[in-house]
Design an enzyme around this catalytic site. Structure first.
Site, short mmCIF file in Angstrom:
data_model
loop_
_atom_site.label_atom_id
_atom_site.label_comp_id
_atom_site.label_asym_id
_atom_site.label_seq_id
_atom_site.Cartn_x
_atom_site.Cartn_y
_atom_site.Cartn_z
CE LYS A 39 -1.18 -4.26 3.23
NZ LYS A 39 -1.30 -5.56 2.53
CB SER B 94 -0.89 0.01 1.26
OG SER B 94 -1.54 1.26 1.42
CE1 TYR C 116 -3.74 -2.68 5.26
CE2 TYR C 116 -3.31 -0.47 4.43
CZ TYR C 116 -3.64 -1.79 4.20
OH TYR C 116 -3.85 -2.23 2.91
#
Length: 250
Positions: A159, A142, A155
């Protein structure tokens, strides 16, 4: 694209969204795919969309479960005779908010599913087929893994770890196995709904391309990275963001 016809791929988290978009493109290029997700019914619908059992196999389960990962790899080789391509697409983001309020158990779960499960599946694929025959891997990361993303920073940290892992695997497994990653910005999927629902025009305005991504955008890029046309690319993270990072956004 060269080198995808007749190949066999695993695509995780592929009952819908980006994963299904990737699987659809691989089938269109002549590959057969094994798709995974937690919900059996949604997976069976995906198999039908992909052309039925001659083209696709569904294996339901939790990506964080070691027995499930072993079953996926075993059934792939038993059913289709090889395992040439692997796409680690499964990802979770169960929390939103500042890091000072972060539930550490949720953080551990994110690392387990977003990073360690991906590594474990590469290990399974390597033992079962790729270590002897070679192959190609793409990890779906991401843009949140490339710069701070307030509200979803854990998050993003997971990533970022996946991107770093991609580089290490490329060095360790080359030349017979290539490992790359893609880093999308907001793609119009159920997973990302909270990031644009009700304000898509406003969100899209920040993108030089003036639109959000769709699963097909990521499917075409992943198919390229898995193909022989990308045979000199390994350890790379390809950004697919409609130009968003150029503006300083995430």
């Amino acid at each position: 694209m060269r080198g995808l016809d007749g190949k066999v791929a695993i695509v995780t988290g592929a009952s819908r969204g980006i994963g299904l978009g990737i699987a659809e493109r691989l089938v269109a290029e002549g590959a057969r795919v094994v798709v995974t997700a937690r919900e059996p019914e949604a997976l069976e619908e995906a198999v039908a969309t992909l052309g039925g059992p001659d083209k696709a196999l569904a294996v339901a389960g939790n990506a964080g479960d070691a027995e499930h990962r072993a079953e996926v790899v075993r059934r792939t080789v038993e059913t289709f005779g090889s395992l040439d391509l692997l796409v680690n697409n499964t990802g979770i983001n169960p929390v939103y908010g500042p890091l000072m309020d972060l539930d550490l158990d949720a953080a551990r779960k994110m690392v387990d599913v977003n990073v360690l499960a991906a590594l474990a599946l590469v290990q399974e694929a390597h033992r079962a087929w790729m270590g002897e025959h070679g192959g190609a891997v793409v990890n779906v990361a991401s843009v949140a893994g490339l710069k701070p993303a307030p509200g979803i920073d854990m998050y993003g940290a997971s990533k970022a770890m996946l991107i770093r892992l991609t580089e290490s695997l490329a060095v360790e497994l080359g030349p017979s196995i290539r490992v790359n990653a893609v880093a999308p910005a907001v793609v119009k999927t159920k997973f990302a709904t909270a990031l644009y629902e009700g304000r898509e025009e406003e969100v899209s305005a920040a993108y030089p391309a003036k639109r959000l991504g769709v699963p097909e955008d990521i499917g075409s890029l992943v198919a390229f990275l898995l193909s022989d046309d990308a045979s000199w690319l390994t350890g790379q993270t390809m950004v697919a963001d409609g130009g968003l990072l150029l503006t300083g956004g995430v």
